[in-house]
Design a protein around this motif. Structure first.
Motif, short mmCIF file in Angstrom:
data_model
loop_
_atom_site.label_atom_id
_atom_site.label_comp_id
_atom_site.label_asym_id
_atom_site.label_seq_id
_atom_site.Cartn_x
_atom_site.Cartn_y
_atom_site.Cartn_z
N GLY A 183 9.32 3.49 5.44
CA GLY A 183 8.57 4.75 5.49
C GLY A 183 8.97 5.68 4.38
N ALA A 184 9.15 6.96 4.72
CA ALA A 184 9.49 7.97 3.73
C ALA A 184 10.88 7.74 3.15
N GLU A 185 11.10 8.25 1.95
CA GLU A 185 12.40 8.13 1.32
C GLU A 185 13.38 9.11 1.96
N LEU A 186 14.50 8.58 2.46
CA LEU A 186 15.54 9.41 3.06
C LEU A 186 16.51 9.94 2.02
N SER A 187 16.80 9.11 1.03
CA SER A 187 17.69 9.45 -0.08
C SER A 187 17.44 8.41 -1.16
N LEU A 243 15.08 4.08 2.48
CA LEU A 243 13.82 4.43 3.11
C LEU A 243 13.98 4.55 4.62
N GLU A 244 13.09 5.30 5.24
CA GLU A 244 13.05 5.35 6.69
C GLU A 244 12.65 3.97 7.24
N LEU A 245 13.33 3.52 8.30
CA LEU A 245 12.94 2.29 9.00
C LEU A 245 11.80 2.64 9.94
N ALA A 246 10.57 2.29 9.54
CA ALA A 246 9.39 2.74 10.27
C ALA A 246 8.95 1.77 11.35
N GLU A 247 9.18 0.44 11.15
CA GLU A 247 8.62 -0.51 12.10
C GLU A 247 9.23 -1.89 11.90
N PHE A 248 9.47 -2.59 13.01
CA PHE A 248 9.80 -4.01 12.99
C PHE A 248 8.53 -4.80 13.27
N VAL A 249 8.33 -5.91 12.57
CA VAL A 249 7.14 -6.75 12.76
C VAL A 249 7.60 -8.19 12.96
N GLU A 250 7.05 -8.85 13.98
CA GLU A 250 7.39 -10.25 14.22
C GLU A 250 6.85 -11.14 13.08
N LYS A 251 7.25 -12.40 13.09
CA LYS A 251 6.80 -13.34 12.07
C LYS A 251 5.27 -13.38 12.05
N PRO A 252 4.67 -13.13 10.89
CA PRO A 252 3.20 -13.03 10.82
C PRO A 252 2.55 -14.38 10.49
N ASP A 253 1.21 -14.44 10.64
CA ASP A 253 0.49 -15.58 10.10
C ASP A 253 0.31 -15.39 8.60
N ALA A 254 -0.26 -16.38 7.94
CA ALA A 254 -0.32 -16.37 6.47
C ALA A 254 -1.16 -15.20 5.94
N THR A 255 -2.29 -14.92 6.60
CA THR A 255 -3.14 -13.83 6.13
C THR A 255 -2.44 -12.49 6.24
N THR A 256 -1.80 -12.27 7.40
CA THR A 256 -1.08 -11.01 7.61
C THR A 256 0.08 -10.88 6.62
N ALA A 257 0.80 -11.96 6.40
CA ALA A 257 1.92 -11.93 5.45
C ALA A 257 1.43 -11.57 4.04
N GLY A 258 0.26 -12.09 3.67
CA GLY A 258 -0.31 -11.74 2.37
C GLY A 258 -0.63 -10.26 2.27
N GLY A 259 -1.10 -9.68 3.38
CA GLY A 259 -1.36 -8.25 3.39
C GLY A 259 -0.08 -7.44 3.27
N TYR A 260 0.99 -7.90 3.90
CA TYR A 260 2.29 -7.22 3.77
C TYR A 260 2.76 -7.24 2.32
#
Length: 467
Positions: A158-162, A166-183
């Motif tokens: 997320g936002a820069e803390l220093s 960076l801010e830890l905004a979210e944990f995401v489980e292992k994605p499929d290939a399409t989602t991983a490409g978007g990441y």
């Protein structure tokens, strides 16, 4: 003070047949001259830090101690888990120990079995995160992704803390290939490395807030811990009563004080044989080879020999791994099934699932050369100054032939020395002991004969290793 915490409790079943429960991947040289545990310790050299706290399986305690000794690395503590309870309790034990030395202790938590190709970049990332960790942020290192990998969990920045955090905004489980490409395209998603930087007290406060029973049992286990040689043993009953959970699920997904330090350092968790091909140095045909290997018309393959010549011809995208007692052949793009092979071997009670043909002990090692009905031949190596237990067997007799070094033998009431090419006989039921008083390794051939040759046919009377 910065306290590195090395977590050395994994079994590495996806790297079978080289990695096994008796000697898992963190204790093996995979792509380098030192073991992964040793490389983890050595990459700390660029940091101003205390000697590491190592948390490990009780069964591996002498492996850890010996491997640290080999690289002249001291340890603040070697904490022995009575059983695995995942990473959150293991880090809590280390945090409690670190606070004994420094109330402002900061923990740098590192799995013992990760590869880092650019250690200087890792050191720089740690330095970026220290100020935020000291301010009470629970920092995780997010690996800058190089591909839309579906085998890793992701974290979103997320936002820069220093600067550099960076801010830890979210944990995401292992994605499929399409989602991983978007990441990968988004640019603010990172692979979850499993490495952390956090104040010991801040972490324990978070465990108390989110996992109070875990906090209670870990504190009780360390309050009643006992010293055993160079090892610290948390109270067994308290630790076994502790809930089992990872630091991610137990703490990091709940905290509002999480941070990410982006990390671009050639990182890999070496989670499969394909990863060793990826981090290795390929030849002109795209092959990565280790050991006595000859390839012909072979491309894009990983071929490893441990004990004999391995040859390949006319193949592509393979993993071929040879050890003294097992061989693995797999498609390099489909190696996750190795874990299922290990499970099948365990169900069949096959020793190849858990131990190597060469078995390591605190005094040295032994290797079975011939096993047949009524007899067994072993090669035994005893390191300088080491002594086996005073023992006897109910079902077997033993012949010892020294081939290198000098042996000190206790046989009943007699104590005597054997030089090279000399031998002795230990009758069934005789109390005996073997020691190496010399300055070079003692090697001998042992021939066992009897009705039962299992390793559990032993009665120990004295043992310097407390077994």
């Amino acid at each position: 003070m910065l306290f590195p915490v090395i977590l050395s409790g994994g079994v590495g079943s996806r790297l079978w047949p080289v990695s096994r429960e008796g000697r898992p991947k963190q204790f093996l040289p995979l792509g380098g001259t030192h073991s992964m545990l040793q490389e983890t310790s050595q990459r700390l050299d660029g940091l101003e830090a205390a000697p590491p706290i190592v948390v490990c399986n009780e069964a591996h305690r002498f492996l850890v101690a010996e491997q640290l000794r080999e690289i002249n690395s001291a340890a603040t503590a070697l904490i022995l888990e009575p059983a695995g309870r995942n990473t959150a309790p293991a880090i809590a034990l280390a945090a409690i120990k670190a606070l004994d030395s420094d109330p402002d202790a900061i923990l740098l938590v590192l799995p013992a079995d990760h590869h880092i190709g650019v250690p200087s970049a890792f050191v720089t990332a740690v330095q970026h995160g220290l100020a935020a960790a000291n301010d009470g942020y629970l920092i995780t290192f997010g690996v800058v992704p190089s591909a839309p990998e579906t085998g890793y969990g992701y974290i979103r920045g997320g936002a820069e803390l220093s600067p550099g955090v960076l801010e830890l905004a979210e944990f995401v489980e292992k994605p499929d290939a399409t989602t991983a490409g978007g990441y990968l395209d988004a640019g603010n998603f990172y692979w979850n490395s499993g490495m952390f930087l956090l104040r010991a007290q801040s972490y324990l406060d978070a465990v108390l807030q989110y996992q109070p029973e875990m906090h209670r049992q870990c504190c009780a286990a360390m309050a009643c811990a006992s010293r055993d040689l160079d090892f610290l043993r948390p109270d067994k009953d308290s630790f076994l009563a502790c809930p089992s959970d990872s630091i991610d699920y137990a703490v990091m997904e709940h905290t509002e004080r999480g941070g990410i330090v982006p990390l671009d350092c050639g990182w890999s968790d070496i989670g499969a044989w394909s990863a060793l091909w990826e981090v290795g140095t390929p030849d002109t045909s795209g092959n990565v080879v280790e050991g006595d290997v000859l390839t012909h018309e072979t491309t894009n393959s990983y071929v490893r020999s441990e004990s004999r010549l391995v040859t390949t011809t006319g193949v592509d995208n393979l993993v071929v791994v040879e050890t003294a007692d097992a061989i693995l052949v797999a498609d390099r793009r489909n190696v996750q099934g190795v874990k299922d092979i290990v499970s099948t071997l365990k169900k069949a009670d096959r020793s190849e699932a858990t131990v190597h043909q060469r078995v390591f002990r605190p005094w040295g090692s032994y290797e079975s050369l011939v096993v047949a009905e009524g007899f067994q031949v072993k090669r035994i190596i005893v390191q300088p100054g080491q002594t086996l237990s005073l023992q006897k067997h109910f079902h077997r007799a033993e012949h010892w032939i020294v081939v290198k070094g000098t042996a000190e033998v206790t046989r009943g009431e007699d104590v005597f020395s054997l030089a090279e090419d000399q031998s002795t006989y230990i009758p069934l039921g005789t109390v005996h002991r073997l020691a190496n008083p010399g300055k070079i390794p003692l090697e001998l051939i042992e021939v066992q004969s009897g009705s039962y040759l299992g390793e559990d046919d032993i009665v120990r009377f004295e043992d310097v290793y407390g077994r």
